[in-house]
Design a protein around this motif. Structure first.
Motif, PDB file in Angstrom:
ATOM      1  N   VAL A 170      33.561  25.533 -10.285  1.00 22.04           N
ATOM      2  CA  VAL A 170      34.018  26.763 -11.348  1.00 22.04           C
ATOM      3  C   VAL A 170      33.699  26.445 -12.667  1.00 22.04           C
ATOM      4  O   VAL A 170      33.064  27.062 -13.356  1.00 22.04           O
ATOM      5  CB  VAL A 170      35.561  27.134 -11.162  1.00 22.04           C
ATOM      6  CG1 VAL A 170      35.667  28.201 -12.406  1.00 22.04           C
ATOM      7  CG2 VAL A 170      35.669  28.056  -9.840  1.00 22.04           C
ATOM      8  N   ASP A 171      34.132  25.308 -12.992  1.00 18.38           N
ATOM      9  CA  ASP A 171      33.907  24.674 -14.547  1.00 18.38           C
ATOM     10  C   ASP A 171      32.388  24.591 -14.943  1.00 18.38           C
ATOM     11  O   ASP A 171      32.034  24.464 -16.020  1.00 18.38           O
ATOM     12  CB  ASP A 171      34.587  23.372 -14.755  1.00 18.38           C
ATOM     13  CG  ASP A 171      36.105  23.319 -14.743  1.00 18.38           C
ATOM     14  OD1 ASP A 171      36.663  24.473 -14.620  1.00 18.38           O
ATOM     15  OD2 ASP A 171      36.727  22.260 -14.315  1.00 18.38           O
ATOM     16  N   SER A 172      31.610  24.391 -13.658  1.00 14.62           N
ATOM     17  CA  SER A 172      30.207  24.315 -14.126  1.00 14.62           C
ATOM     18  C   SER A 172      29.544  25.698 -13.995  1.00 14.62           C
ATOM     19  O   SER A 172      28.197  25.537 -13.686  1.00 14.62           O
ATOM     20  CB  SER A 172      29.483  23.186 -13.252  1.00 14.62           C
ATOM     21  OG  SER A 172      29.484  23.574 -12.049  1.00 14.62           O
ATOM     22  N   ASP A 173      30.190  26.672 -14.005  1.00 16.65           N
ATOM     23  CA  ASP A 173      29.533  28.004 -13.581  1.00 16.65           C
ATOM     24  C   ASP A 173      28.626  27.881 -12.438  1.00 16.65           C
ATOM     25  O   ASP A 173      27.828  28.490 -12.100  1.00 16.65           O
ATOM     26  CB  ASP A 173      28.713  28.436 -14.614  1.00 16.65           C
ATOM     27  CG  ASP A 173      28.353  30.040 -14.864  1.00 16.65           C
ATOM     28  OD1 ASP A 173      29.333  30.531 -13.958  1.00 16.65           O
ATOM     29  OD2 ASP A 173      27.287  30.468 -15.258  1.00 16.65           O
ATOM     30  N   PHE A 174      29.099  27.435 -11.282  1.00 16.34           N
ATOM     31  CA  PHE A 174      28.767  27.239  -9.753  1.00 16.34           C
ATOM     32  C   PHE A 174      27.455  26.581  -9.830  1.00 16.34           C
ATOM     33  O   PHE A 174      26.713  27.002  -8.904  1.00 16.34           O
ATOM     34  CB  PHE A 174      28.692  28.575  -9.419  1.00 16.34           C
ATOM     35  CG  PHE A 174      30.460  29.156  -9.250  1.00 16.34           C
ATOM     36  CD1 PHE A 174      31.035  29.050  -8.216  1.00 16.34           C
ATOM     37  CD2 PHE A 174      30.644  29.896 -10.275  1.00 16.34           C
ATOM     38  CE1 PHE A 174      32.213  29.650  -8.044  1.00 16.34           C
ATOM     39  CE2 PHE A 174      31.939  30.549 -10.078  1.00 16.34           C
ATOM     40  CZ  PHE A 174      32.584  30.120  -8.771  1.00 16.34           C
ATOM     41  N   GLU A 175      27.233  25.518 -10.333  1.00 12.19           N
ATOM     42  CA  GLU A 175      25.976  24.635 -10.418  1.00 12.19           C
ATOM     43  C   GLU A 175      26.584  23.474  -9.825  1.00 12.19           C
ATOM     44  O   GLU A 175      25.638  23.005  -9.094  1.00 12.19           O
ATOM     45  CB  GLU A 175      25.532  23.964 -11.998  1.00 12.19           C
ATOM     46  CG  GLU A 175      24.738  25.387 -12.482  1.00 12.19           C
ATOM     47  CD  GLU A 175      23.909  24.822 -13.741  1.00 12.19           C
ATOM     48  OE1 GLU A 175      23.738  23.874 -13.745  1.00 12.19           O
ATOM     49  OE2 GLU A 175      23.778  25.835 -14.386  1.00 12.19           O
TER      50      GLU A 175
ATOM     51  N   LYS B 275      29.159  28.267  -3.906  1.00 14.58           N
ATOM     52  CA  LYS B 275      28.024  28.119  -5.085  1.00 14.58           C
ATOM     53  C   LYS B 275      26.896  29.018  -4.969  1.00 14.58           C
ATOM     54  O   LYS B 275      26.555  29.637  -6.143  1.00 14.58           O
ATOM     55  CB  LYS B 275      27.230  26.506  -4.527  1.00 14.58           C
ATOM     56  CG  LYS B 275      26.318  26.428  -5.851  1.00 14.58           C
ATOM     57  CD  LYS B 275      25.665  24.856  -5.600  1.00 14.58           C
ATOM     58  CE  LYS B 275      24.605  24.382  -6.739  1.00 14.58           C
ATOM     59  NZ  LYS B 275      24.159  23.220  -6.276  1.00 14.58           N
TER      60      LYS B 275
ATOM     61  N   ARG C 108      28.487  32.294  -6.161  1.00 20.56           N
ATOM     62  CA  ARG C 108      29.226  32.277  -7.547  1.00 20.56           C
ATOM     63  C   ARG C 108      30.448  32.669  -7.412  1.00 20.56           C
ATOM     64  O   ARG C 108      30.915  33.534  -8.292  1.00 20.56           O
ATOM     65  CB  ARG C 108      28.299  32.920  -8.613  1.00 20.56           C
ATOM     66  CG  ARG C 108      26.749  32.231  -8.660  1.00 20.56           C
ATOM     67  CD  ARG C 108      26.069  32.841  -9.524  1.00 20.56           C
ATOM     68  NE  ARG C 108      26.484  32.996 -10.866  1.00 20.56           N
ATOM     69  CZ  ARG C 108      26.317  31.635 -11.738  1.00 20.56           C
ATOM     70  NH1 ARG C 108      25.752  30.633 -11.195  1.00 20.56           N
ATOM     71  NH2 ARG C 108      26.998  31.721 -13.042  1.00 20.56           N
ATOM     72  N   ASP C 109      31.301  32.145  -6.482  1.00 13.46           N
ATOM     73  CA  ASP C 109      32.691  32.718  -6.222  1.00 13.46           C
ATOM     74  C   ASP C 109      33.482  31.857  -5.290  1.00 13.46           C
ATOM     75  O   ASP C 109      32.981  31.378  -4.256  1.00 13.46           O
ATOM     76  CB  ASP C 109      32.628  34.147  -5.466  1.00 13.46           C
ATOM     77  CG  ASP C 109      33.945  34.871  -5.343  1.00 13.46           C
ATOM     78  OD1 ASP C 109      35.019  34.377  -5.457  1.00 13.46           O
ATOM     79  OD2 ASP C 109      34.066  36.148  -4.748  1.00 13.46           O
TER      80      ASP C 109
END
Length: 188
Positions: free
Chosen positions: A92-97, A164, A167-168
């Motif tokens: 989550v902190d990496s915007d799902f990367e 990933k 994105r959720d």
């Protein structure tokens, strides 16, 4: 000039991060050299096997770091919720990367490189063993704990991949709830 071990470790750290987010093939040597903060010759000095050796060592480090994190959580009274919180936060902190630190490379280069494949096997197995130990410490017999730990790891990896790509974090929450119920049933 930085000590030899310092530049070597910088390369491993940079590679672990780049391979984690971009994969093996999308990460170029020039990018690794730049991120490692040392000349290209230094990369080959420390890693005579080049990018492949660097990737295998970065995977080994990433695998061990997650193994140590799992062991610490589970040894200090943590449960499946604490494990999933630890897996969800970087995603989550990496915007799902940043999903699994091994899966991206395993899918990207594991088939073409035996050292990379073996580093992936070692990392995944160490995580499975951590889960198995957690289950055995709670009274589940060895064969059943081994089976459940394999299923749990496969579910976790699948949930990380789904989270990933979607994105959720919902897939992680669903798998955490299912594993929690499964483990409780096994222990009753």
């Amino acid at each position: 000039m930085a000590p030899r071990t310092d530049s070597r470790q910088r390369f491993i750290d940079a590679a672990a991060d780049l391979f984690h987010t971009q994969g093996y093939h999308a990460t170029g040597l020039n990018q690794l050299v730049s991120a490692g903060g040392a000349p290209k010759g230094s990369l080959y000095f420390h890693f005579p096997g080049g990018k492949e050796q660097l990737a295998a060592e970065a995977l080994a480090q990433s695998g061990k770091q997650l193994h140590d994190q799992l062991d610490a959580i589970l040894a200090n009274g943590g449960d499946i919720n604490a494990v999933f919180d630890a897996l969800t936060a970087p995603l989550v902190d990496s915007d799902f990367e940043r999903g699994c630190p091994i899966a991206t490379i395993a899918l990207d280069a594991g088939r073409a490189s035996e050292p990379i494949r073996q580093a992936c096997v070692t990392g995944f197995e160490s995580w499975r063993v951590s889960i198995e130990k957690f289950l055995r410490d709670r009274g589940i017999d060895r064969p059943r704990a081994a089976e459940l730990s394999t299923v749990a790891l496969a579910m976790i990896e699948g949930a990380l991949l789904l989270a990933k790509t979607q994105r959720d974090s919902a897939p992680l929450r669903a798998v955490a709830a299912h594993l929690r119920t499964t483990f409780e049933q096994e222990l009753s």
